[in-house]
Design an enzyme around this catalytic site. Structure first.
Site, short mmCIF file in Angstrom:
data_model
loop_
_atom_site.label_atom_id
_atom_site.label_comp_id
_atom_site.label_asym_id
_atom_site.label_seq_id
_atom_site.Cartn_x
_atom_site.Cartn_y
_atom_site.Cartn_z
N ARG A 124 44.80 51.31 6.52
CA ARG A 124 43.93 51.49 7.69
C ARG A 124 42.71 52.37 7.42
O ARG A 124 42.14 52.95 8.35
CB ARG A 124 44.72 52.03 8.90
CG ARG A 124 45.83 51.09 9.36
CD ARG A 124 46.34 51.49 10.73
NE ARG A 124 47.37 50.55 11.19
CZ ARG A 124 48.67 50.75 11.04
NH1 ARG A 124 49.12 51.85 10.43
NH2 ARG A 124 49.54 49.86 11.48
N LYS A 146 28.63 47.64 7.39
CA LYS A 146 29.08 46.27 7.62
C LYS A 146 29.71 45.73 6.34
O LYS A 146 29.09 45.75 5.27
CB LYS A 146 27.91 45.38 8.05
CG LYS A 146 27.46 45.62 9.47
CD LYS A 146 26.22 44.84 9.83
CE LYS A 146 26.44 43.37 9.90
NZ LYS A 146 25.24 42.65 10.42
N GLU A 188 14.32 41.74 1.33
CA GLU A 188 14.88 42.66 2.32
C GLU A 188 13.95 43.85 2.56
O GLU A 188 13.92 44.41 3.65
CB GLU A 188 16.26 43.13 1.87
CG GLU A 188 17.32 42.03 1.80
CD GLU A 188 17.90 41.66 3.16
OE1 GLU A 188 17.47 42.23 4.18
OE2 GLU A 188 18.78 40.79 3.20
N LYS A 230 16.61 51.48 7.95
CA LYS A 230 17.94 51.00 8.30
C LYS A 230 18.78 52.12 8.89
O LYS A 230 19.52 51.91 9.86
CB LYS A 230 18.65 50.40 7.09
CG LYS A 230 20.00 49.79 7.48
CD LYS A 230 20.50 48.77 6.52
CE LYS A 230 21.71 48.05 7.09
NZ LYS A 230 22.27 47.05 6.16
N GLU A 240 26.24 46.91 16.11
CA GLU A 240 25.42 45.73 16.38
C GLU A 240 25.61 45.21 17.81
O GLU A 240 25.75 44.01 18.05
CB GLU A 240 25.74 44.62 15.36
CG GLU A 240 24.61 43.61 15.19
CD GLU A 240 24.89 42.63 14.07
OE1 GLU A 240 24.05 42.56 13.18
OE2 GLU A 240 25.93 41.94 14.10
N ARG A 244 20.50 46.85 16.56
CA ARG A 244 20.82 46.60 15.16
C ARG A 244 20.69 45.13 14.79
O ARG A 244 20.47 44.79 13.63
CB ARG A 244 22.23 47.10 14.83
CG ARG A 244 22.58 46.93 13.35
CD ARG A 244 23.80 47.70 12.92
NE ARG A 244 24.11 47.44 11.53
CZ ARG A 244 25.01 48.10 10.82
NH1 ARG A 244 25.70 49.08 11.37
NH2 ARG A 244 25.22 47.80 9.55
N ASN A 248 18.88 41.44 11.36
CA ASN A 248 19.22 40.08 10.98
C ASN A 248 18.01 39.16 10.95
O ASN A 248 18.16 37.93 10.86
CB ASN A 248 20.27 39.49 11.94
CG ASN A 248 21.63 40.12 11.75
OD1 ASN A 248 22.00 40.50 10.65
ND2 ASN A 248 22.37 40.26 12.83
N HIS A 251 18.10 36.05 8.86
CA HIS A 251 19.46 35.84 8.37
C HIS A 251 20.15 34.63 9.00
O HIS A 251 20.96 33.99 8.34
CB HIS A 251 20.30 37.10 8.60
CG HIS A 251 20.01 38.18 7.60
ND1 HIS A 251 18.77 38.76 7.47
CD2 HIS A 251 20.80 38.79 6.68
CE1 HIS A 251 18.82 39.68 6.51
NE2 HIS A 251 20.03 39.71 6.02
N HIS A 255 21.44 32.23 6.40
CA HIS A 255 22.87 31.98 6.25
C HIS A 255 23.18 30.49 6.35
O HIS A 255 24.09 30.00 5.66
CB HIS A 255 23.65 32.74 7.33
CG HIS A 255 23.78 34.20 7.05
ND1 HIS A 255 24.29 35.08 7.98
CD2 HIS A 255 23.48 34.95 5.97
CE1 HIS A 255 24.28 36.31 7.48
NE2 HIS A 255 23.80 36.25 6.26
N HIS A 269 21.19 35.35 -1.85
CA HIS A 269 21.09 35.77 -0.46
C HIS A 269 19.66 36.16 -0.09
O HIS A 269 19.12 35.74 0.94
CB HIS A 269 22.05 36.93 -0.20
CG HIS A 269 21.93 37.50 1.18
ND1 HIS A 269 22.27 36.80 2.33
CD2 HIS A 269 21.48 38.71 1.62
CE1 HIS A 269 22.04 37.55 3.39
NE2 HIS A 269 21.56 38.71 2.99
#
Length: 372
Positions: A124, A146, A188, A230, A240, A244, A248, A251, A255, A269
């Site tokens: 955990r 993330k 980026e 960031k 998010e 936030r 993206n 993205h 994606h 990417h």
């Protein structure tokens, strides 16, 4: 020790530093002394990074009398999967790792995501340190917590938020990156200018080549500025739920390209994100949010660095509009045939468009595919 630029991700009691500088890796062992409970650390890396840099990392730990335990995995996006995640967890459990131990992500974005998710699940939650070795990871994926692996249905669909204790961005490690990898990271960097920093975008129009060429002052400025941007957003919206999502930009389109390409190495990417940002701006023009000159200016900056900005010219094709739209439907935020997109009213004026019509997006993509 080298004196790095320090950027703080302000999350209250869970705040952590991002250290940016040249030749920082030899200092990692001493820096870890503030975080470890027993003199050992677990390292996850890939075969490429291990050959180039693992010895230096191990020497740094050994100098601080920290015993390294290392697992290497194959490089590439295909490694970021459920099976590999299970293998990492089995390794940690078999080695007796506990919540008080540190797991170091030593590599690019794939390693950072895989390691971060493993750390979040291990009993955990065990402590995580990010040591990103690519430009993309230094300015984006290593910061913000993330973590995820991919599924057959799409990218990053199995994941968790798990913040690191420390991010150490050694710009000297970028010298071994192929130019293609540097460009993927540069996309980026450009993203931060397009989101909300037109002055940074202006700076990149003048200094972008120096950044890609890793000129010391330019690359340090670009990495630090990107991390500051960031960190500011993450501090406002860690999970998010709002602002936030601006990170993206490019993205959702990117994606979809990656998914239709089945995450093969023919499209990195950052390459997908570069194309995705151009598509986002072109779609903004289509629906009357901005003028074509703004979209053209962004595309020109990416083309000047040598990036592909036409969907029809993207490696890994052929792509088709229905397939790309179907991939976009896997976005975690799609509701009733509508998808939130990050669009723009101009350079540095991005915003969350909550309800883009996927049928219109499909028509737009068909038009983009017809462009040479």
């Amino acid at each position: 020790m080298s004196q790095p630029i320090t950027v703080t991700v302000d999350l209250g009691s869970r705040a952590y530093p991002i250290l940016v500088g040249h030749n920082l890796l030899p200092t990692l062992g001493q820096r870890l002394m503030a975080y470890i409970k027993q003199p050992r650390a677990f390292i996850l890396t890939d075969e490429t990074v291990a050959k180039l840099h693992l010895r230096a990392l191990e020497e740094s730990l050994n100098t601080a009398q920290i015993t390294p335990h290392v697992m290497t995995v194959p490089p590439g996006e295909s490694t970021k999967n459920w099976t590999q995640l299970g293998a990492v967890l089995d390794w940690l459990l078999g080695a007796g790792a506990g919540r008080d131990d540190i797991l170091i992500a030593f590599g690019g974005g794939v390693i950072g995501d895989l390691t971060g998710l493993a750390a979040s699940l291990m009993k955990r939650g065990m402590s995580l340190v990010q040591v990103p070795t690519t430009l993309l990871a230094q300015v984006d994926s290593s910061v913000g917590g993330k973590t995820a692996v991919n599924a057959a249905q799409g990218k990053n669909l199995i994941g968790a938020f798990h913040q690191p204790k420390l991010v150490l961005a050694d710009t000297a490690l970028l010298k071994t990156l192929p130019e293609r990898e540097r460009l993927a990271g540069y996309a980026e960097v450009v993203k931060y200018g397009l989101i909300d920093d037109p002055d940074f975008f202006d700076w990149l129009e003048n200094q972008g080549r120096a950044v890609v060429d890793l000129e010391p002052a330019a690359i340090a400025e670009a990495v630090a500025k990107s991390c500051q941007a960031k960190a500011r957003v993450v501090a406002q919206d860690e999970r998010e739920g709002g602002v936030r999502a601006l990170l993206n930009l490019g993205h959702t389109f990117g994606h979809a390209v990656e998914a239709q390409n089945q995450y093969r190495s023919s499209v990195l990417h950052g390459e997908a994100v570069a194309l995705g940002m151009v598509l986002a701006l072109n779609y903004s023009v289509r629906i009357g949010l901005t003028d074509k000159a703004q979209a053209d200016r962004a595309e020109k900056l990416l083309v000047a660095a040598g990036m592909t900005t036409k969907l029809a010219a993207m490696p890994g094709g052929p792509y088709d509009a229905p397939g790309l739209t179907e991939a976009m439907k896997q976005d975690k935020k799609v509701r009733a045939g509508r998808v939130p997109l990050i669009l723009a009213r101009g350079i540095g004026q991005s915003f969350i468009h909550p309800n883009a019509d996927l049928s219109d997006v499909q028509s737009f993509l068909a038009e983009e595919l017809s462009k040479s």
